[in-house]
Enzyme design. Structure first.
Site, PDB file in Angstrom:
ATOM      1  N   LYS A 181      12.760  51.256  12.374  1.00 14.76           N
ATOM      2  CA  LYS A 181      12.461  50.757  13.833  1.00 14.76           C
ATOM      3  C   LYS A 181      11.196  49.929  13.810  1.00 14.76           C
ATOM      4  O   LYS A 181      11.101  48.922  14.161  1.00 14.76           O
ATOM      5  CB  LYS A 181      12.506  51.801  14.826  1.00 14.76           C
ATOM      6  CG  LYS A 181      12.327  51.239  16.150  1.00 14.76           C
ATOM      7  CD  LYS A 181      13.231  50.261  16.787  1.00 14.76           C
ATOM      8  CE  LYS A 181      13.031  49.969  18.140  1.00 14.76           C
ATOM      9  NZ  LYS A 181      13.686  48.571  18.736  1.00 14.76           N
ATOM     10  N   CYS A 204       7.021  47.630  23.173  1.00 11.04           N
ATOM     11  CA  CYS A 204       7.427  47.650  22.053  1.00 11.04           C
ATOM     12  C   CYS A 204       6.517  47.034  20.938  1.00 11.04           C
ATOM     13  O   CYS A 204       5.721  47.817  20.152  1.00 11.04           O
ATOM     14  CB  CYS A 204       8.878  47.159  21.966  1.00 11.04           C
ATOM     15  SG  CYS A 204       9.924  48.107  22.991  1.00 11.04           S
TER      16      CYS A 204
HETATM   17  N1  LIG Z   1      12.281  48.497  26.820  1.00  4.60           N
HETATM   18  C1  LIG Z   1      12.698  48.111  25.811  1.00  4.60           C
HETATM   19  O1  LIG Z   1      13.240  47.133  25.510  1.00  4.60           O
HETATM   20  C2  LIG Z   1      12.769  49.232  24.483  1.00  4.60           C
HETATM   21  C3  LIG Z   1      13.788  48.667  23.700  1.00  4.60           C
HETATM   22  C4  LIG Z   1      13.920  49.855  22.274  1.00  4.60           C
HETATM   23  C5  LIG Z   1      13.386  50.800  22.446  1.00  4.60           C
HETATM   24  N2  LIG Z   1      12.343  51.153  23.342  1.00  4.60           N
HETATM   25  C6  LIG Z   1      11.788  52.560  23.253  1.00  4.60           C
HETATM   26  O2  LIG Z   1      12.586  53.510  24.147  1.00  4.60           O
HETATM   27  C7  LIG Z   1      11.574  54.380  24.546  1.00  4.60           C
HETATM   28  C8  LIG Z   1      11.729  54.270  26.263  1.00  4.60           C
HETATM   29  O3  LIG Z   1      11.200  52.955  26.577  1.00  4.60           O
HETATM   30  P1  LIG Z   1      11.458  52.401  28.202  1.00  4.60           P
HETATM   31  O4  LIG Z   1      11.418  50.866  27.907  1.00  4.60           O
HETATM   32  O5  LIG Z   1      12.834  52.805  28.316  1.00  4.60           O
HETATM   33  O6  LIG Z   1      10.404  52.974  29.051  1.00  4.60           O
HETATM   34  P2  LIG Z   1      10.174  53.370  30.591  1.00  4.60           P
HETATM   35  O7  LIG Z   1       8.736  53.423  30.577  1.00  4.60           O
HETATM   36  O8  LIG Z   1      10.959  52.230  31.310  1.00  4.60           O
HETATM   37  O9  LIG Z   1      11.132  54.642  30.696  1.00  4.60           O
HETATM   38  C9  LIG Z   1      10.553  56.096  30.448  1.00  4.60           C
HETATM   39  C10 LIG Z   1      11.026  57.229  31.372  1.00  4.60           C
HETATM   40  O10 LIG Z   1      10.584  58.217  30.830  1.00  4.60           O
HETATM   41  C11 LIG Z   1      10.139  59.071  32.092  1.00  4.60           C
HETATM   42  N3  LIG Z   1       9.417  60.284  31.487  1.00  4.60           N
HETATM   43  C12 LIG Z   1       8.278  60.488  31.193  1.00  4.60           C
HETATM   44  N4  LIG Z   1       7.928  61.454  30.815  1.00  4.60           N
HETATM   45  C13 LIG Z   1       9.102  62.431  30.836  1.00  4.60           C
HETATM   46  C14 LIG Z   1       9.473  63.860  30.627  1.00  4.60           C
HETATM   47  N5  LIG Z   1       8.567  64.558  30.065  1.00  4.60           N
HETATM   48  N6  LIG Z   1      10.903  63.812  30.843  1.00  4.60           N
HETATM   49  C15 LIG Z   1      11.693  63.097  31.310  1.00  4.60           C
HETATM   50  N7  LIG Z   1      11.570  61.903  31.398  1.00  4.60           N
HETATM   51  C16 LIG Z   1      10.062  61.624  31.276  1.00  4.60           C
HETATM   52  C17 LIG Z   1       9.269  58.163  32.732  1.00  4.60           C
HETATM   53  O11 LIG Z   1       9.395  58.646  34.379  1.00  4.60           O
HETATM   54  C18 LIG Z   1      10.186  56.955  32.786  1.00  4.60           C
HETATM   55  O12 LIG Z   1      11.051  56.809  33.917  1.00  4.60           O
HETATM   56  C19 LIG Z   1      10.081  53.871  24.181  1.00  4.60           C
HETATM   57  O13 LIG Z   1      10.069  54.729  23.117  1.00  4.60           O
HETATM   58  C20 LIG Z   1      10.216  52.367  23.811  1.00  4.60           C
HETATM   59  O14 LIG Z   1       9.361  52.170  22.552  1.00  4.60           O
HETATM   60  C21 LIG Z   1      12.214  50.238  24.373  1.00  4.60           C
HETATM   61  C1  LIG Z   2      12.371  43.432  16.427  1.00  7.10           C
HETATM   62  C2  LIG Z   2      12.791  42.687  17.952  1.00  7.10           C
HETATM   63  O1  LIG Z   2      13.248  41.449  18.093  1.00  7.10           O
HETATM   64  N1  LIG Z   2      12.962  43.788  18.804  1.00  7.10           N
HETATM   65  C3  LIG Z   2      13.106  43.505  20.193  1.00  7.10           C
HETATM   66  C4  LIG Z   2      11.996  43.545  21.074  1.00  7.10           C
HETATM   67  O2  LIG Z   2      12.367  43.161  22.551  1.00  7.10           O
HETATM   68  P1  LIG Z   2      11.121  43.022  23.501  1.00  7.10           P
HETATM   69  O3  LIG Z   2      11.808  43.163  24.763  1.00  7.10           O
HETATM   70  O4  LIG Z   2       9.917  43.545  23.010  1.00  7.10           O
HETATM   71  O5  LIG Z   2      11.040  41.582  23.484  1.00  7.10           O
HETATM   72  P2  LIG Z   2      10.534  40.345  22.476  1.00  7.10           P
HETATM   73  O6  LIG Z   2      11.416  39.182  22.310  1.00  7.10           O
HETATM   74  O7  LIG Z   2      10.519  41.059  21.022  1.00  7.10           O
HETATM   75  O8  LIG Z   2       8.957  39.634  22.931  1.00  7.10           O
HETATM   76  C5  LIG Z   2       7.908  40.625  22.880  1.00  7.10           C
HETATM   77  C6  LIG Z   2       6.777  39.736  23.200  1.00  7.10           C
HETATM   78  O9  LIG Z   2       6.530  38.568  22.148  1.00  7.10           O
HETATM   79  C7  LIG Z   2       6.648  37.191  22.634  1.00  7.10           C
HETATM   80  N2  LIG Z   2       7.364  36.582  21.712  1.00  7.10           N
HETATM   81  C8  LIG Z   2       8.476  36.726  21.412  1.00  7.10           C
HETATM   82  C9  LIG Z   2       9.066  36.161  20.190  1.00  7.10           C
HETATM   83  C10 LIG Z   2       8.417  34.934  19.696  1.00  7.10           C
HETATM   84  O10 LIG Z   2       9.101  34.198  19.111  1.00  7.10           O
HETATM   85  N3  LIG Z   2       7.277  34.491  20.321  1.00  7.10           N
HETATM   86  C11 LIG Z   2       6.654  35.391  21.036  1.00  7.10           C
HETATM   87  O11 LIG Z   2       5.614  35.056  21.780  1.00  7.10           O
HETATM   88  C12 LIG Z   2       7.447  37.420  23.940  1.00  7.10           C
HETATM   89  O12 LIG Z   2       7.100  36.511  24.819  1.00  7.10           O
HETATM   90  C13 LIG Z   2       7.029  38.985  24.423  1.00  7.10           C
HETATM   91  O13 LIG Z   2       5.685  38.759  25.209  1.00  7.10           O
HETATM   92  O14 LIG Z   2      11.671  45.030  21.108  1.00  7.10           O
HETATM   93  C14 LIG Z   2      12.537  45.725  21.731  1.00  7.10           C
HETATM   94  C15 LIG Z   2      12.113  47.235  21.772  1.00  7.10           C
HETATM   95  O15 LIG Z   2      11.651  47.509  20.423  1.00  7.10           O
HETATM   96  C16 LIG Z   2      13.570  45.655  20.654  1.00  7.10           C
HETATM   97  O16 LIG Z   2      14.651  46.687  21.295  1.00  7.10           O
HETATM   98  C17 LIG Z   2      14.223  44.257  20.814  1.00  7.10           C
HETATM   99  O17 LIG Z   2      15.619  44.448  19.760  1.00  7.10           O
END
Ligand SMILES: NC(=O)c1ccc[n+]([C@@H]2O[C@H](COP(=O)([O-])OP(=O)(O)OC[C@H]3O[C@@H](n4cnc5c(N)ncnc54)[C@H](O)[C@@H]3O)[C@@H](O)[C@H]2O)c1
Ligand SMILES: CC(=O)N[C@@H]1[C@@H](OP(=O)(O)OP(=O)(O)OC[C@H]2O[C@@H](n3ccc(=O)[nH]c3=O)[C@H](O)[C@@H]2O)O[C@H](CO)[C@@H](O)[C@@H]1O
Length: 460
Positions: free
Chosen positions: A229, A283
């Site tokens: 990841k 992320c």
């Molecule tokens: N946001 C994305 O696009 C994305 C994509 C892929 C992976 N991730 C990963 O997924 C994870 C979650 O990301 P997110 O964007 O959903 O975060 P988020 O901040 O939107 O949500 C996290 C939630 O966890 C809750 N929380 C905190 N401590 C807690 C506890 N002890 N028990 C239960 N709930 C608790 C918070 O209140 C919050 O609602 C992170 O590790 C992130 O790196 C995020």
């Molecule tokens: C490997 C990958 O793709 N993972 C994705 C990524 O999604 P994300 O929601 O974090 O969004 P991104 O598009 O990655 O953008 C991040 C920042 O980079 C800027 N950007 C992006 C592309 C570019 O060519 N030039 C830029 O400047 C953009 O504006 C923004 O500020 O992470 C999630 C969590 O792990 C994943 O789940 C999801 O698959």
């Protein structure tokens, strides 16, 4: 929830339990990812318990009042509300569920080191309700080794149970792109699974195999799946840094980086990313530090990953310099600046680590700033800084000497330089386009100076 022993059930019985609604799944962390995961398991037939420490969020979810960036997730949670409940009691949720999914973040501290407290608290709650026959799947993005070295010891110490004998434990990264999360999980990507042992891998991959149409990729162990990841994320960060560095040279040579990038990417081995004002979100700016944390503990220095991070963390300052150049071109000592976009990327309301904050912070001492974003309704930081946030583009642009496009919201795609200067009501303005949203940039109308990342300055 039936008293199911998932470890002893055949693959067919596991899938039938999922489809028939006799499988209960608790999801810890009802954020962008957790709500999407809950929706996906509901759609597959499970009963779901959404767990969060944020009582206000739980209350709104329970009343189907929580507005989500991902509208399809919001609609599905409402449509399937009879099979989901919400609670702040993580121990009870663990007692009542067969599968426990963790999407509670490992946060990054100001010192760029991981903070495990929230993550550990959720694991402890799961451990207190863990039963023989359960499955735990960790889906948060974590430093390599977290499942084995942090989660597993907690689960075993508190529950007294033994993994692979009494319960199953796997790591499975989440790869969703907020706004299309359900399709990402169900259709777009294979689900990567790293079980602690063969029994954990079988149970986790059988259940996710019934959800992800692209099937599952079983890796050797949880650490490999955690690393996978972060490798995806570091790949993106490094490539964005390359794009930003190439764009800076292109501008110095008077070249349009967009046409160069498009031509280069006509070659299948080239995937040059887009330059921009920096890298935001919870992320991509975080994952390189999780890798560097593991590298440091292994006595290894990740030079490329670290350098790329530095280039991307400098990008907002580069845009601020363009804005100062624009102010010089206009000869305005304290310009009014409209910053279009607070979210970290287009068409989401997520402002975490958004480069817009860094750009604004560089300017707010010497310029009068107003911020526009169509998705963000309120922002604590801007309020503390005394900077107004508006959802009206007319309000934002009125009287603005400099207009900065900081986020690639689709709403800005229709803006032309003529429309922008018209909305400002001024005869002389500058536009700083950090996202290449302006199409008619090569021939600005009278009174407009156009500056951009990766493009030469253009003026009438
Ligand atoms: N946001 C994305 O696009 C994305 C994509 C892929 C992976 N991730 C990963 O997924 C994870 C979650 O990301 P997110 O964007 O959903 O975060 P988020 O901040 O939107 O949500 C996290 C939630 O966890 C809750 N929380 C905190 N401590 C807690 C506890 N002890 N028990 C239960 N709930 C608790 C918070 O209140 C919050 O609602 C992170 O590790 C992130 O790196 C995020
Ligand atoms: C490997 C990958 O793709 N993972 C994705 C990524 O999604 P994300 O929601 O974090 O969004 P991104 O598009 O990655 O953008 C991040 C920042 O980079 C800027 N950007 C992006 C592309 C570019 O060519 N030039 C830029 O400047 C953009 O504006 C923004 O500020 O992470 C999630 C969590 O792990 C994943 O789940 C999801 O698959």
């Amino acid at each position: 929830m039936g008293n199911l022993n998932l470890l002893l059930m055949s693959n067919e019985d596991l899938v039938n339990a999922l489809r028939s609604g006799s499988l209960t799944v608790s999801v810890y962390g009802m954020g962008y990812v957790g709500t999407a995961i809950a929706a996906v398991w509901l759609r597959a037939g499970a009963r779901v318990i959404g767990v969060d420490v944020d009582a206000e969020k739980i209350k709104k979810l329970d009343a189907c009042e929580l507005k989500l960036s991902d509208r399809q997730v919001e609609e599905e949670l409402r449509r399937l509300k009879d099979r989901i409940s919400y609670t702040t009691d993580g121990v009870e949720a663990s007692r009542l569920s067969n599968v426990k999914i963790v999407t509670v973040p490992v946060y990054l501290g100001k010192d760029k080191r991981p903070i495990f407290d929230s993550f550990k608290a959720s694991i402890e709650n799961i451990a207190r309700g863990l039963k023989v026959g359960d499955l735990v799947i960790i889906e948060s993005s974590v430093p390599p080794g977290t499942t084995m070295d942090v989660a597993l010891p907690i689960l075993e110490r508190i529950s007294g149970l033994r993994v692979e004998r009494d319960y199953a434990l796997a790591y499975s990264p989440e790869r969703i792109y907020v706004g299309r999360a359900i399709a990402d999980i169900e259709e777009r990507y294979p689900k990567v699974i790293g079980g602690v042992g063969p029994i954990s891998s079988r149970v986790a991959s059988t259940l996710y195999g019934a959800i992800a149409r692209k099937g599952t990729l079983i890796l050797s162990n949880p650490t490999a799946a955690e690393f996978e990841k972060l490798a995806e994320g570091a790949y993106r960060d490094v490539n964005i840094a390359l794009a930003n560095e190439l764009a800076q040279l292109a501008r110095l040579l008077g070249l349009d980086f967009d046409e160069i990038r498009e031509a280069a990417n006509s070659q299948p081995y080239s995937n040059i990313h887009k330059p921009g004002p920096g890298v935001g979100g919870s992320c991509i700016p975080v994952y390189p530090y999780f890798l560097m944390y593991a590298a440091e503990r292994a006595g290894f220095n990740m030079k490329l990953v670290q350098t790329a991070r530095g280039i991307n963390e400098y990008a907002p300052a580069y845009v601020a310099e363009l804005i100062k150049t624009a102010a010089g071109e206009l000869g305005v000592s304290r310009p009014r600046v409209a910053v279009l976009g607070l979210a970290f990327r287009g068409n989401v309301d997520d402002t975490r680590l958004s480069p817009s904050y860094d750009i604004i912070n560089y300017l707010r001492g010497s310029m009068d700033i107003i911020v526009h974003d169509p998705y963000v309704k309120f922002d604590k930081t801007l309020e503390e800084w005394g900077i107004r946030l508006t959802n009206s583009i007319e309000d934002a642009l009125k009287g603005a000497n400099i207009v900065v496009i900081a986020t690639d919201h689709s709403d800005y795609g229709g803006l032309t330089l003529s429309r922008i200067i018209q909305l400002t009501g001024l005869s002389s303005i500058a536009v700083v386009d950090s996202r290449h949203m302006i199409k008619d940039w090569r021939n600005p109308p009278p009174g407009v100076v156009y500056l951009a990342v990766g493009r030469p300055t253009a003026k009438a």
